[in-house]
Design a protein around this motif. Structure first.
Motif, PDB file in Angstrom:
ATOM      1  N   GLN A 110       0.833  -1.198   0.000  1.00 56.11           N
ATOM      2  CA  GLN A 110       0.000   0.000   0.000  1.00 56.11           C
ATOM      3  C   GLN A 110       0.869   1.250   0.000  1.00 56.11           C
ATOM      4  O   GLN A 110       0.606   2.201  -0.741  1.00 56.11           O
ATOM      5  CB  GLN A 110      -0.893   0.001   1.242  1.00 56.11           C
ATOM      6  N   LEU A 111       1.905   1.237   0.832  1.00 59.42           N
ATOM      7  CA  LEU A 111       2.812   2.384   0.880  1.00 59.42           C
ATOM      8  C   LEU A 111       3.542   2.571  -0.442  1.00 59.42           C
ATOM      9  O   LEU A 111       3.753   3.696  -0.888  1.00 59.42           O
ATOM     10  CB  LEU A 111       3.815   2.227   2.025  1.00 59.42           C
ATOM     11  N   PRO A 116       5.201   8.499  -3.820  1.00 58.13           N
ATOM     12  CA  PRO A 116       5.699   8.893  -5.147  1.00 58.13           C
ATOM     13  C   PRO A 116       7.138   8.422  -5.357  1.00 58.13           C
ATOM     14  O   PRO A 116       7.911   8.290  -4.405  1.00 58.13           O
ATOM     15  CB  PRO A 116       5.622  10.418  -5.123  1.00 58.13           C
ATOM     16  N   THR A 117       7.467   8.256  -6.609  1.00 59.43           N
ATOM     17  CA  THR A 117       8.829   7.850  -6.946  1.00 59.43           C
ATOM     18  C   THR A 117       9.713   9.096  -7.006  1.00 59.43           C
ATOM     19  O   THR A 117       9.240  10.226  -6.907  1.00 59.43           O
ATOM     20  CB  THR A 117       8.861   7.127  -8.302  1.00 59.43           C
ATOM     21  N   VAL A 118      10.998   8.897  -7.183  1.00 61.07           N
ATOM     22  CA  VAL A 118      11.955  10.000  -7.268  1.00 61.07           C
ATOM     23  C   VAL A 118      11.641  10.859  -8.487  1.00 61.07           C
ATOM     24  O   VAL A 118      11.675  12.102  -8.424  1.00 61.07           O
ATOM     25  CB  VAL A 118      13.398   9.447  -7.314  1.00 61.07           C
ATOM     26  N   LEU A 121       8.699  13.029  -7.737  1.00 60.57           N
ATOM     27  CA  LEU A 121       9.094  14.137  -6.864  1.00 60.57           C
ATOM     28  C   LEU A 121       9.842  15.213  -7.647  1.00 60.57           C
ATOM     29  O   LEU A 121       9.610  16.416  -7.449  1.00 60.57           O
ATOM     30  CB  LEU A 121       9.951  13.641  -5.709  1.00 60.57           C
ATOM     31  N   GLN A 122      10.741  14.826  -8.528  1.00 57.78           N
ATOM     32  CA  GLN A 122      11.479  15.801  -9.333  1.00 57.78           C
ATOM     33  C   GLN A 122      10.526  16.558 -10.260  1.00 57.78           C
ATOM     34  O   GLN A 122      10.647  17.772 -10.437  1.00 57.78           O
ATOM     35  CB  GLN A 122      12.575  15.096 -10.140  1.00 57.78           C
ATOM     36  N   GLN A 123       9.572  15.847 -10.827  1.00 61.49           N
ATOM     37  CA  GLN A 123       8.591  16.491 -11.694  1.00 61.49           C
ATOM     38  C   GLN A 123       7.735  17.480 -10.896  1.00 61.49           C
ATOM     39  O   GLN A 123       7.477  18.594 -11.349  1.00 61.49           O
ATOM     40  CB  GLN A 123       7.689  15.439 -12.355  1.00 61.49           C
TER      41      GLN A 123
END
Length: 164
Positions: A110-111, A116-118, A121-123
């Motif tokens: 679930q987590l 979010p992926t890296v 996050l950068q986007q």
């Protein structure tokens, strides 16, 4: 059966022996009672007694062996039951641990889905910077427009004062 055989053997021995006494008078012996002929011993009696003794010994040994075997069987059964109870307890513990591990794995999945992926996050950071830049530019444009309006108002006020 044993008592019947024993009573017969005792009866045969007592009937077969009689009390006799002899008196020595000089060189001649006088018997108080004439000796009756001894009954013939049956040779089968010794064999029969041996068989009865053998059967009695075998039966008692078998009974003792059976009692020992039953006792050992009960001990082994109690050990096996103890082992089964212990195995059941440990299997319940393993089952509980497996359930906990599965719950942790579900939470982790679930987590993973919600985190979010890296790259995401950068986007998001890049989008935030763009929005901040746009807001800053719009703010500066509005500020410039307000300044222009203030200048226009001042010039109109100066003209109206001078026209008066």
């Amino acid at each position: 059966m044993f008592s019947r055989v024993l009573s017969r053997a005792v009866a045969v021995r007592t009937v077969g022996r009689r009390f006799e006494s002899t008196l020595k008078v000089g060189d001649t012996t006088v018997a108080s009672r004439p000796a009756a002929p001894m009954p013939k011993k049956r040779p089968i009696g010794g064999f029969r007694g041996g068989v009865v003794g053998f059967l009695l010994g075998v039966t008692s040994a078998g009974a003792l062996g059976f009692v020992y075997l039953i006792d050992e069987y009960q001990k082994a059964t109690s050990l096996v039951l103890g082992s089964v109870a212990e195995l059941e307890k440990s299997s319940l513990q393993v089952k509980n641990h497996v359930q906990k591990i599965e719950a942790v794995e579900r939470t982790l999945e679930q987590l993973k889905r919600n985190t979010p992926t890296v790259q995401q996050l950068q986007q998001a950071r890049a989008d935030w910077r763009k929005q901040n830049d746009i807001l800053t530019r719009d703010h500066l444009e509005l500020k410039a427009h307000v300044w222009e309006l203030e200048q226009d108002v001042e010039s109109v006020l100066k003209r109206s004062k001078s026209a008066k």
